[in-house]
Write an enzyme that holds these catalytic residues in place. Structure first.
Site, PDB file in Angstrom:
ATOM      1  N   ASN A 183      -4.940  -0.116   4.780  1.00  0.00           N
ATOM      2  CA  ASN A 183      -4.275  -1.393   4.494  1.00  0.00           C
ATOM      3  C   ASN A 183      -4.165  -2.172   5.802  1.00  0.00           C
ATOM      4  O   ASN A 183      -3.320  -1.862   6.632  1.00  0.00           O
ATOM      5  CB  ASN A 183      -2.880  -1.108   3.906  1.00  0.00           C
ATOM      6  CG  ASN A 183      -2.058  -2.373   3.739  1.00  0.00           C
ATOM      7  OD1 ASN A 183      -2.584  -3.480   3.784  1.00  0.00           O
ATOM      8  ND2 ASN A 183      -0.750  -2.202   3.544  1.00  0.00           N
TER       9      ASN A 183
ATOM     10  N   LYS B 189      -3.151  -5.102   6.212  1.00  0.00           N
ATOM     11  CA  LYS B 189      -2.068  -6.106   6.193  1.00  0.00           C
ATOM     12  C   LYS B 189      -2.635  -7.439   6.706  1.00  0.00           C
ATOM     13  O   LYS B 189      -3.801  -7.740   6.443  1.00  0.00           O
ATOM     14  CB  LYS B 189      -0.875  -5.616   7.015  1.00  0.00           C
ATOM     15  CG  LYS B 189      -0.475  -4.187   6.659  1.00  0.00           C
ATOM     16  CD  LYS B 189       0.808  -3.759   7.268  1.00  0.00           C
ATOM     17  CE  LYS B 189       0.996  -2.276   7.025  1.00  0.00           C
ATOM     18  NZ  LYS B 189       2.325  -1.814   7.371  1.00  0.00           N
TER      19      LYS B 189
ATOM     20  N   GLU C 118       6.521  -3.978   1.943  1.00  0.00           N
ATOM     21  CA  GLU C 118       6.596  -5.266   2.657  1.00  0.00           C
ATOM     22  C   GLU C 118       6.601  -6.427   1.667  1.00  0.00           C
ATOM     23  O   GLU C 118       7.282  -7.428   1.884  1.00  0.00           O
ATOM     24  CB  GLU C 118       5.435  -5.378   3.658  1.00  0.00           C
ATOM     25  CG  GLU C 118       5.688  -4.472   4.859  1.00  0.00           C
ATOM     26  CD  GLU C 118       4.440  -4.045   5.609  1.00  0.00           C
ATOM     27  OE1 GLU C 118       3.362  -4.627   5.407  1.00  0.00           O
ATOM     28  OE2 GLU C 118       4.566  -3.105   6.414  1.00  0.00           O
TER      29      GLU C 118
ATOM     30  N   GLU D 159       5.495   6.062   0.046  1.00  0.00           N
ATOM     31  CA  GLU D 159       5.604   5.466   1.377  1.00  0.00           C
ATOM     32  C   GLU D 159       7.078   5.291   1.736  1.00  0.00           C
ATOM     33  O   GLU D 159       7.683   4.249   1.395  1.00  0.00           O
ATOM     34  CB  GLU D 159       4.920   4.099   1.402  1.00  0.00           C
ATOM     35  CG  GLU D 159       3.436   4.155   1.159  1.00  0.00           C
ATOM     36  CD  GLU D 159       2.719   3.052   1.925  1.00  0.00           C
ATOM     37  OE1 GLU D 159       1.863   3.392   2.740  1.00  0.00           O
ATOM     38  OE2 GLU D 159       3.058   1.879   1.730  1.00  0.00           O
TER      39      GLU D 159
ATOM     40  N   GLY E 163       5.046   2.060   9.950  1.00  0.00           N
ATOM     41  CA  GLY E 163       4.918   1.310  11.201  1.00  0.00           C
ATOM     42  C   GLY E 163       5.918   1.697  12.271  1.00  0.00           C
ATOM     43  O   GLY E 163       6.060   1.001  13.269  1.00  0.00           O
TER      44      GLY E 163
ATOM     45  N   SER F 272       2.961   5.972   9.042  1.00  0.00           N
ATOM     46  CA  SER F 272       2.620   6.467  10.373  1.00  0.00           C
ATOM     47  C   SER F 272       1.676   7.674  10.354  1.00  0.00           C
ATOM     48  O   SER F 272       1.849   8.611  11.136  1.00  0.00           O
ATOM     49  CB  SER F 272       3.896   6.778  11.173  1.00  0.00           C
ATOM     50  OG  SER F 272       4.660   5.595  11.354  1.00  0.00           O
TER      51      SER F 272
HETATM   52  C1  PEP Z   1       1.573   0.930   5.210  1.00  0.00           C
HETATM   53  O1  PEP Z   1       1.992  -0.172   5.550  1.00  0.00           O
HETATM   54  O2  PEP Z   1       1.184   1.117   4.054  1.00  0.00           O
HETATM   55  C2  PEP Z   1       1.566   1.996   6.220  1.00  0.00           C
HETATM   56  C3  PEP Z   1       1.499   3.221   5.803  1.00  0.00           C
HETATM   57  O3  PEP Z   1       1.635   1.603   7.548  1.00  0.00           O
HETATM   58  P1  PEP Z   1       1.556   2.566   8.838  1.00  0.00           P
HETATM   59  O4  PEP Z   1       0.435   3.535   8.614  1.00  0.00           O
HETATM   60  O5  PEP Z   1       1.304   1.631   9.975  1.00  0.00           O
HETATM   61  O6  PEP Z   1       2.876   3.253   8.923  1.00  0.00           O
END
Ligand code: PEP
Length: 248
Positions: free
Chosen positions: A13, A15, A94, A164, A170, A209
Protein backbone atom coordinates in the site's frame (compact mmCIF):
# COMPACT_ATOMS: atom_id res chain seq x y z
CA UNK A 1 -10.31 -29.57 11.47
CA UNK A 2 -10.83 -28.30 7.90
CA UNK A 3 -7.97 -28.51 5.39
CA UNK A 4 -7.22 -25.30 3.53
CA UNK A 5 -5.78 -24.08 0.25
CA UNK A 6 -4.56 -20.70 1.46
CA UNK A 7 -1.73 -19.05 -0.47
CA UNK A 8 0.35 -16.31 1.06
CA UNK A 9 -0.30 -12.81 -0.26
CA UNK A 10 1.74 -9.64 0.15
CA UNK A 11 0.08 -6.35 -0.79
CA UNK A 12 2.03 -3.08 -0.95
CA UNK A 13 0.00 0.00 0.00
CA UNK A 14 1.90 3.01 -1.27
CA UNK A 15 -0.64 5.43 0.27
CA UNK A 16 0.00 8.97 -1.14
CA UNK A 17 3.63 8.18 -1.95
CA UNK A 18 5.70 7.13 -4.93
CA UNK A 19 6.22 8.49 -8.41
CA UNK A 20 6.65 7.27 -11.99
CA UNK A 21 10.25 6.28 -11.25
CA UNK A 22 9.12 4.00 -8.42
CA UNK A 23 6.64 2.31 -10.76
CA UNK A 24 9.56 1.47 -13.06
CA UNK A 25 11.86 0.33 -10.25
CA UNK A 26 9.20 -1.83 -8.62
CA UNK A 27 8.26 -3.49 -11.91
CA UNK A 28 11.90 -4.27 -12.61
CA UNK A 29 12.46 -5.68 -9.13
CA UNK A 30 9.39 -7.91 -9.28
CA UNK A 31 10.02 -9.04 -12.87
CA UNK A 32 13.43 -10.35 -11.89
CA UNK A 33 12.14 -12.29 -8.87
CA UNK A 34 10.96 -15.86 -8.65
CA UNK A 35 7.90 -15.79 -6.41
CA UNK A 36 5.97 -18.89 -7.39
CA UNK A 37 4.46 -19.80 -4.03
CA UNK A 38 2.73 -16.54 -3.20
CA UNK A 39 0.85 -13.60 -4.76
CA UNK A 40 2.03 -9.99 -4.87
CA UNK A 41 -0.27 -7.00 -5.26
CA UNK A 42 0.73 -3.35 -5.61
CA UNK A 43 -1.75 -0.66 -4.54
CA UNK A 44 -0.32 2.60 -5.87
CA UNK A 45 -2.08 5.99 -5.97
CA UNK A 46 -4.75 6.05 -8.70
CA UNK A 47 -2.75 7.95 -11.39
CA UNK A 48 -0.09 5.24 -11.46
CA UNK A 49 -2.42 2.27 -11.96
CA UNK A 50 -2.26 2.63 -15.75
CA UNK A 51 1.53 2.65 -15.82
CA UNK A 52 2.06 -0.93 -14.63
CA UNK A 53 2.33 -3.73 -17.15
CA UNK A 54 0.13 -6.79 -16.94
CA UNK A 55 2.68 -8.87 -15.00
CA UNK A 56 1.92 -6.95 -11.80
CA UNK A 57 -1.32 -7.60 -9.96
CA UNK A 58 -2.91 -4.30 -8.98
CA UNK A 59 -5.08 -3.08 -6.17
CA UNK A 60 -6.67 0.25 -5.42
CA UNK A 61 -6.52 2.00 -2.05
CA UNK A 62 -10.16 3.05 -2.06
CA UNK A 63 -13.41 2.92 -4.02
CA UNK A 64 -16.59 4.96 -4.17
CA UNK A 65 -19.71 3.35 -2.77
CA UNK A 66 -21.58 4.77 -5.80
CA UNK A 67 -21.63 3.39 -9.36
CA UNK A 68 -21.11 6.73 -11.18
CA UNK A 69 -22.36 10.31 -11.28
CA UNK A 70 -21.90 13.59 -9.48
CA UNK A 71 -19.30 12.56 -6.90
CA UNK A 72 -16.36 14.86 -7.51
CA UNK A 73 -13.00 13.29 -6.73
CA UNK A 74 -14.31 9.74 -6.45
CA UNK A 75 -13.30 6.65 -8.45
CA UNK A 76 -15.79 3.98 -9.50
CA UNK A 77 -15.37 0.24 -9.57
CA UNK A 78 -15.91 0.22 -13.37
CA UNK A 79 -12.88 2.52 -13.76
CA UNK A 80 -10.76 0.18 -11.68
CA UNK A 81 -11.86 -2.68 -13.92
CA UNK A 82 -10.58 -0.81 -16.97
CA UNK A 83 -7.15 -0.57 -15.36
CA UNK A 84 -7.03 -4.30 -14.54
CA UNK A 85 -7.33 -3.80 -10.82
CA UNK A 86 -8.11 -7.06 -9.06
CA UNK A 87 -8.09 -5.94 -5.43
CA UNK A 88 -9.45 -2.96 -3.48
CA UNK A 89 -8.34 -1.99 0.02
CA UNK A 90 -11.46 -1.13 2.03
CA UNK A 91 -11.66 0.26 5.54
CA UNK A 92 -8.00 1.19 5.97
CA UNK A 93 -7.67 2.91 9.36
CA UNK A 94 -6.35 6.08 7.70
CA UNK A 95 -9.55 6.37 5.65
CA UNK A 96 -11.69 5.50 8.65
CA UNK A 97 -9.97 8.34 10.57
CA UNK A 98 -9.29 10.97 7.86
CA UNK A 99 -12.53 10.51 5.93
CA UNK A 100 -14.86 9.47 8.73
CA UNK A 101 -15.54 6.11 7.11
CA UNK A 102 -17.96 4.30 9.41
CA UNK A 103 -18.35 0.52 9.68
CA UNK A 104 -21.57 0.92 7.66
CA UNK A 105 -19.84 2.80 4.83
CA UNK A 106 -17.02 0.25 4.82
CA UNK A 107 -19.62 -2.52 4.50
CA UNK A 108 -21.25 -0.71 1.54
CA UNK A 109 -17.88 -0.39 -0.18
CA UNK A 110 -17.15 -4.09 0.34
CA UNK A 111 -20.51 -4.84 -1.27
CA UNK A 112 -19.64 -2.58 -4.22
CA UNK A 113 -16.31 -4.36 -4.78
CA UNK A 114 -17.91 -7.81 -4.59
CA UNK A 115 -20.66 -6.79 -7.01
CA UNK A 116 -17.95 -6.14 -9.62
CA UNK A 117 -16.15 -9.43 -8.90
CA UNK A 118 -13.05 -7.74 -7.52
CA UNK A 119 -11.47 -8.80 -4.23
CA UNK A 120 -11.85 -6.52 -1.23
CA UNK A 121 -8.94 -6.39 1.21
CA UNK A 122 -11.00 -5.54 4.28
CA UNK A 123 -8.95 -3.91 7.05
CA UNK A 124 -9.82 -4.21 10.72
CA UNK A 125 -7.80 -3.34 13.80
CA UNK A 126 -7.87 -1.52 17.08
CA UNK A 127 -6.36 1.80 18.24
CA UNK A 128 -3.82 1.84 21.04
CA UNK A 129 -6.26 2.76 23.84
CA UNK A 130 -8.47 -0.20 22.93
CA UNK A 131 -5.45 -2.53 22.92
CA UNK A 132 -4.52 -1.21 26.35
CA UNK A 133 -7.98 -1.48 27.92
CA UNK A 134 -8.16 -5.09 26.67
CA UNK A 135 -11.41 -4.81 24.66
CA UNK A 136 -9.78 -5.30 21.26
CA UNK A 137 -11.51 -8.59 20.49
CA UNK A 138 -14.93 -6.91 20.84
CA UNK A 139 -13.75 -3.96 18.77
CA UNK A 140 -12.56 -6.16 15.91
CA UNK A 141 -15.64 -8.41 16.10
CA UNK A 142 -17.87 -5.33 15.69
CA UNK A 143 -15.91 -4.21 12.60
CA UNK A 144 -16.29 -7.70 11.11
CA UNK A 145 -19.97 -7.99 12.06
CA UNK A 146 -20.83 -4.77 10.20
CA UNK A 147 -19.64 -6.38 6.97
CA UNK A 148 -20.95 -9.85 7.75
CA UNK A 149 -24.44 -8.52 8.34
CA UNK A 150 -24.34 -6.53 5.08
CA UNK A 151 -22.94 -9.13 2.67
CA UNK A 152 -23.40 -12.47 4.47
CA UNK A 153 -20.89 -15.18 5.30
CA UNK A 154 -20.89 -16.77 1.81
CA UNK A 155 -19.33 -13.63 0.32
CA UNK A 156 -16.40 -14.02 2.70
CA UNK A 157 -15.08 -16.73 0.37
CA UNK A 158 -14.22 -13.81 -1.97
CA UNK A 159 -12.75 -11.46 0.64
CA UNK A 160 -9.20 -11.02 1.95
CA UNK A 161 -8.96 -9.73 5.52
CA UNK A 162 -6.16 -7.63 6.96
CA UNK A 163 -5.59 -7.28 10.68
CA UNK A 164 -3.89 -3.92 11.13
CA UNK A 165 -3.52 -2.76 14.74
CA UNK A 166 -3.49 1.04 14.41
CA UNK A 167 -0.77 1.37 17.03
CA UNK A 168 1.55 -0.62 14.77
CA UNK A 169 0.92 1.25 11.50
CA UNK A 170 3.85 3.42 10.50
CA UNK A 171 5.16 3.47 14.07
CA UNK A 172 7.87 0.82 13.94
CA UNK A 173 6.01 -0.89 16.85
CA UNK A 174 5.23 -4.17 15.09
CA UNK A 175 2.81 -6.53 16.84
CA UNK A 176 4.73 -9.53 18.15
CA UNK A 177 4.17 -12.74 16.18
CA UNK A 178 2.20 -14.05 19.18
CA UNK A 179 -0.02 -10.94 19.32
CA UNK A 180 -0.69 -11.17 15.58
CA UNK A 181 -1.42 -14.90 15.75
CA UNK A 182 -3.79 -14.41 18.71
CA UNK A 183 -5.96 -11.93 16.79
CA UNK A 184 -5.80 -13.82 13.49
CA UNK A 185 -6.96 -16.98 15.25
CA UNK A 186 -9.73 -14.97 16.92
CA UNK A 187 -10.89 -13.58 13.54
CA UNK A 188 -10.88 -17.06 11.99
CA UNK A 189 -12.77 -18.29 15.05
CA UNK A 190 -15.48 -15.63 14.55
CA UNK A 191 -16.05 -16.97 11.04
CA UNK A 192 -15.91 -20.66 12.02
CA UNK A 193 -19.18 -20.16 13.90
CA UNK A 194 -20.86 -19.34 10.58
CA UNK A 195 -18.98 -21.50 8.06
CA UNK A 196 -15.95 -23.61 8.94
CA UNK A 197 -14.85 -24.09 5.33
CA UNK A 198 -14.86 -20.34 4.58
CA UNK A 199 -13.09 -19.68 7.88
CA UNK A 200 -10.37 -22.22 7.08
CA UNK A 201 -9.75 -20.80 3.61
CA UNK A 202 -9.96 -17.05 4.09
CA UNK A 203 -6.63 -15.26 3.70
CA UNK A 204 -5.85 -13.02 6.70
CA UNK A 205 -2.97 -10.58 6.25
CA UNK A 206 -1.10 -8.84 9.04
CA UNK A 207 -0.26 -5.14 8.60
CA UNK A 208 1.71 -2.80 10.84
CA UNK A 209 5.43 -2.06 10.49
CA UNK A 210 6.27 -5.28 8.64
CA UNK A 211 9.90 -5.16 7.47
CA UNK A 212 12.33 -7.54 5.83
CA UNK A 213 13.70 -8.52 9.22
CA UNK A 214 10.41 -9.44 10.93
CA UNK A 215 8.28 -10.70 8.02
CA UNK A 216 9.36 -14.32 8.16
CA UNK A 217 8.49 -14.84 11.81
CA UNK A 218 5.12 -13.10 11.41
CA UNK A 219 4.21 -14.99 8.23
CA UNK A 220 5.14 -18.35 9.75
CA UNK A 221 2.35 -18.05 12.34
CA UNK A 222 -0.41 -20.57 11.71
CA UNK A 223 -3.14 -18.03 10.93
CA UNK A 224 -1.04 -15.29 9.29
CA UNK A 225 -1.24 -15.58 5.51
CA UNK A 226 1.03 -12.73 4.45
CA UNK A 227 1.04 -8.97 4.91
CA UNK A 228 -0.31 -5.57 3.99
CA UNK A 229 2.79 -3.44 3.76
CA UNK A 230 2.94 0.36 3.94
CA UNK A 231 6.32 2.05 4.39
CA UNK A 232 8.46 -0.91 3.32
CA UNK A 233 6.52 -1.23 0.04
CA UNK A 234 8.14 2.03 -1.13
CA UNK A 235 11.57 0.43 -1.27
CA UNK A 236 11.67 -2.26 -3.98
CA UNK A 237 14.49 -4.20 -2.29
CA UNK A 238 12.83 -4.21 1.14
CA UNK A 239 9.50 -5.11 -0.44
CA UNK A 240 11.05 -7.98 -2.35
CA UNK A 241 12.63 -9.38 0.81
CA UNK A 242 9.16 -9.34 2.46
CA UNK A 243 7.72 -11.14 -0.57
CA UNK A 244 10.51 -13.70 -0.37
CA UNK A 245 9.62 -14.34 3.28
CA UNK A 246 6.09 -15.19 2.14
CA UNK A 247 7.33 -17.33 -0.73
CA UNK A 248 8.98 -19.94 1.51
C1 PEP B 1 -0.54 0.21 6.31
O1 PEP B 1 -0.71 1.42 6.27
O2 PEP B 1 -1.39 -0.55 5.83
C2 PEP B 1 0.69 -0.29 6.93
C3 PEP B 1 0.71 -1.53 7.31
O3 PEP B 1 1.74 0.61 7.06
P1 PEP B 1 3.21 0.29 7.63
O4 PEP B 1 3.67 -0.99 7.00
O5 PEP B 1 4.02 1.47 7.21
O6 PEP B 1 3.07 0.17 9.10
Amino acid sequence: MQTNSRRQLVAGNWKMNGDKALVEQMQKQLAGASLKNMDVVICPPFPYLGLFDSRVKLGSQNISEFDSGAHTGEISIAMLHEFNCEYVIVGHSERRADNNESDELVAKKVEQVLKANLTPILCVGEPENVREDGTFFDYIAAQLDAVLSKVGINQFSKIVLAYEPIWAIGTGKTASPAQAQEVHAFIRGCLVKQDDNIAANIVILYGGSVKGNNAQELFSQADVDGGLIGGASLNPEDFLSICQAANQ
